[in-house]
Write a protein that holds these residues in place. Sequence first.
Motif, PDB file in Angstrom:
ATOM      1  N   MET A   1       0.813  -1.191   0.000  1.00 29.41           N
ATOM      2  CA  MET A   1       0.000   0.000   0.000  1.00 29.41           C
ATOM      3  C   MET A   1       0.859   1.259   0.000  1.00 29.41           C
ATOM      4  O   MET A   1       0.589   2.181  -0.743  1.00 29.41           O
ATOM      5  N   GLU A   2       1.909   1.246   0.855  1.00 26.88           N
ATOM      6  CA  GLU A   2       2.797   2.403   0.907  1.00 26.88           C
ATOM      7  C   GLU A   2       3.570   2.540  -0.398  1.00 26.88           C
ATOM      8  O   GLU A   2       3.778   3.644  -0.880  1.00 26.88           O
ATOM      9  N   ASN A   3       3.988   1.426  -0.955  1.00 26.64           N
ATOM     10  CA  ASN A   3       4.713   1.465  -2.226  1.00 26.64           C
ATOM     11  C   ASN A   3       3.820   2.000  -3.331  1.00 26.64           C
ATOM     12  O   ASN A   3       4.273   2.726  -4.214  1.00 26.64           O
ATOM     13  N   GLU A   4       2.550   1.606  -3.286  1.00 19.27           N
ATOM     14  CA  GLU A   4       1.596   2.057  -4.288  1.00 19.27           C
ATOM     15  C   GLU A   4       1.380   3.563  -4.168  1.00 19.27           C
ATOM     16  O   GLU A   4       1.389   4.291  -5.163  1.00 19.27           O
ATOM     17  N   LEU A   5       1.213   4.052  -2.940  1.00 19.72           N
ATOM     18  CA  LEU A   5       1.027   5.484  -2.685  1.00 19.72           C
ATOM     19  C   LEU A   5       2.282   6.253  -3.088  1.00 19.72           C
ATOM     20  O   LEU A   5       2.202   7.307  -3.728  1.00 19.72           O
ATOM     21  N   LEU A   6       3.419   5.716  -2.723  1.00 21.80           N
ATOM     22  CA  LEU A   6       4.689   6.341  -3.077  1.00 21.80           C
ATOM     23  C   LEU A   6       4.862   6.380  -4.596  1.00 21.80           C
ATOM     24  O   LEU A   6       5.340   7.368  -5.159  1.00 21.80           O
ATOM     25  N   GLY A   7       4.441   5.335  -5.285  1.00 26.80           N
ATOM     26  CA  GLY A   7       4.507   5.288  -6.742  1.00 26.80           C
ATOM     27  C   GLY A   7       3.628   6.350  -7.381  1.00 26.80           C
ATOM     28  O   GLY A   7       4.031   7.008  -8.336  1.00 26.80           O
ATOM     29  N   LYS A   8       2.390   6.539  -6.823  1.00 27.88           N
ATOM     30  CA  LYS A   8       1.481   7.563  -7.353  1.00 27.88           C
ATOM     31  C   LYS A   8       2.058   8.966  -7.121  1.00 27.88           C
ATOM     32  O   LYS A   8       1.979   9.836  -7.984  1.00 27.88           O
ATOM     33  N   ILE A   9       2.635   9.168  -5.936  1.00 24.92           N
ATOM     34  CA  ILE A   9       3.233  10.472  -5.623  1.00 24.92           C
ATOM     35  C   ILE A   9       4.384  10.757  -6.585  1.00 24.92           C
ATOM     36  O   ILE A   9       4.495  11.857  -7.138  1.00 24.92           O
ATOM     37  N   LEU A  10       5.228   9.722  -6.812  1.00 28.42           N
ATOM     38  CA  LEU A  10       6.343   9.903  -7.743  1.00 28.42           C
ATOM     39  C   LEU A  10       5.852  10.175  -9.158  1.00 28.42           C
ATOM     40  O   LEU A  10       6.413  10.990  -9.879  1.00 28.42           O
ATOM     41  N   GLU A  11       4.784   9.495  -9.544  1.00 29.07           N
ATOM     42  CA  GLU A  11       4.203   9.694 -10.865  1.00 29.07           C
ATOM     43  C   GLU A  11       3.701  11.132 -11.022  1.00 29.07           C
ATOM     44  O   GLU A  11       3.946  11.787 -12.025  1.00 29.07           O
ATOM     45  N   LEU A  13       4.672  13.716  -9.247  1.00 28.78           N
ATOM     46  CA  LEU A  13       5.834  14.610  -9.216  1.00 28.78           C
ATOM     47  C   LEU A  13       6.537  14.649 -10.570  1.00 28.78           C
ATOM     48  O   LEU A  13       7.015  15.698 -11.002  1.00 28.78           O
ATOM     49  N   GLN A  14       6.563  13.514 -11.262  1.00 32.07           N
ATOM     50  CA  GLN A  14       7.167  13.481 -12.589  1.00 32.07           C
ATOM     51  C   GLN A  14       6.347  14.322 -13.576  1.00 32.07           C
ATOM     52  O   GLN A  14       6.904  15.014 -14.421  1.00 32.07           O
ATOM     53  N   LYS A  15       5.003  14.257 -13.444  1.00 36.36           N
ATOM     54  CA  LYS A  15       4.136  15.079 -14.297  1.00 36.36           C
ATOM     55  C   LYS A  15       4.400  16.562 -14.026  1.00 36.36           C
ATOM     56  O   LYS A  15       4.523  17.374 -14.952  1.00 36.36           O
ATOM     57  N   ILE A  16       4.488  16.891 -12.743  1.00 41.05           N
ATOM     58  CA  ILE A  16       4.751  18.283 -12.364  1.00 41.05           C
ATOM     59  C   ILE A  16       6.120  18.712 -12.890  1.00 41.05           C
ATOM     60  O   ILE A  16       6.281  19.808 -13.439  1.00 41.05           O
ATOM     61  N   ASP A  21       9.501  21.672 -16.686  1.00 41.78           N
ATOM     62  CA  ASP A  21      10.487  21.676 -17.772  1.00 41.78           C
ATOM     63  C   ASP A  21       9.937  22.420 -18.991  1.00 41.78           C
ATOM     64  O   ASP A  21      10.643  23.200 -19.634  1.00 41.78           O
ATOM     65  N   GLY A  22       8.669  22.177 -19.293  1.00 38.06           N
ATOM     66  CA  GLY A  22       8.025  22.881 -20.411  1.00 38.06           C
ATOM     67  C   GLY A  22       7.978  24.382 -20.165  1.00 38.06           C
ATOM     68  O   GLY A  22       8.210  25.186 -21.080  1.00 38.06           O
ATOM     69  N   MET A  23       7.696  24.754 -18.925  1.00 32.63           N
ATOM     70  CA  MET A  23       7.675  26.183 -18.583  1.00 32.63           C
ATOM     71  C   MET A  23       9.065  26.796 -18.724  1.00 32.63           C
ATOM     72  O   MET A  23       9.215  27.927 -19.197  1.00 32.63           O
ATOM     73  N   ASP A  24      10.094  26.043 -18.318  1.00 28.84           N
ATOM     74  CA  ASP A  24      11.470  26.526 -18.463  1.00 28.84           C
ATOM     75  C   ASP A  24      11.800  26.796 -19.931  1.00 28.84           C
ATOM     76  O   ASP A  24      12.417  27.805 -20.269  1.00 28.84           O
ATOM     77  N   VAL A  25      11.388  25.878 -20.810  1.00 32.36           N
ATOM     78  CA  VAL A  25      11.654  26.052 -22.238  1.00 32.36           C
ATOM     79  C   VAL A  25      10.962  27.309 -22.746  1.00 32.36           C
ATOM     80  O   VAL A  25      11.566  28.125 -23.454  1.00 32.36           O
ATOM     81  N   ARG A  26       9.687  27.476 -22.370  1.00 31.26           N
ATOM     82  CA  ARG A  26       8.945  28.660 -22.817  1.00 31.26           C
ATOM     83  C   ARG A  26       9.558  29.938 -22.255  1.00 31.26           C
ATOM     84  O   ARG A  26       9.677  30.939 -22.960  1.00 31.26           O
ATOM     85  N   LEU A  27       9.958  29.921 -20.999  1.00 33.36           N
ATOM     86  CA  LEU A  27      10.586  31.100 -20.397  1.00 33.36           C
ATOM     87  C   LEU A  27      11.921  31.424 -21.058  1.00 33.36           C
ATOM     88  O   LEU A  27      12.264  32.599 -21.229  1.00 33.36           O
ATOM     89  N   ASP A  28      12.669  30.389 -21.449  1.00 37.12           N
ATOM     90  CA  ASP A  28      13.920  30.631 -22.165  1.00 37.12           C
ATOM     91  C   ASP A  28      13.648  31.316 -23.503  1.00 37.12           C
ATOM     92  O   ASP A  28      14.383  32.218 -23.910  1.00 37.12           O
TER      93      ASP A  28
END
Length: 98
Positions: A1-11, A13-16, A21-28
């Motif tokens: 359960m904790e691994n599953e929750l941790l996996g969703k959080i990591l997922e 965070l990767q989306k964020i 990264d996209g915002m950085d490109v646009r700001l550049d």
Amino acid sequence: MENELLGKILEELQKINGRLDGMDVRLDRVDSRLLGLDVRMGGVENRLNRVDARLDKVENDLDLLKEYTQVTRTSVNTLLDWAETAQSVVKVPLYHRN
């Protein structure tokens, strides 16, 4: 359960992170455009400074012309007054007033 929750959080965070990264490109891109605008504005400012200098010279020349015109007008009026007086003395018309 904790691994599953941790996996969703990591997922999430990767989306964020991807969005950031996209915002950085646009700001550049925006930064590079702003730099280009700064260069162009510097050129415009230089041109305006040259125009201001030329206008200052034209104003100075115009002031001199006004002064010289006044001197010339006074001199011509003095000559016309002299001619009017002289023609009555020599009894020869020197100029005709209209």
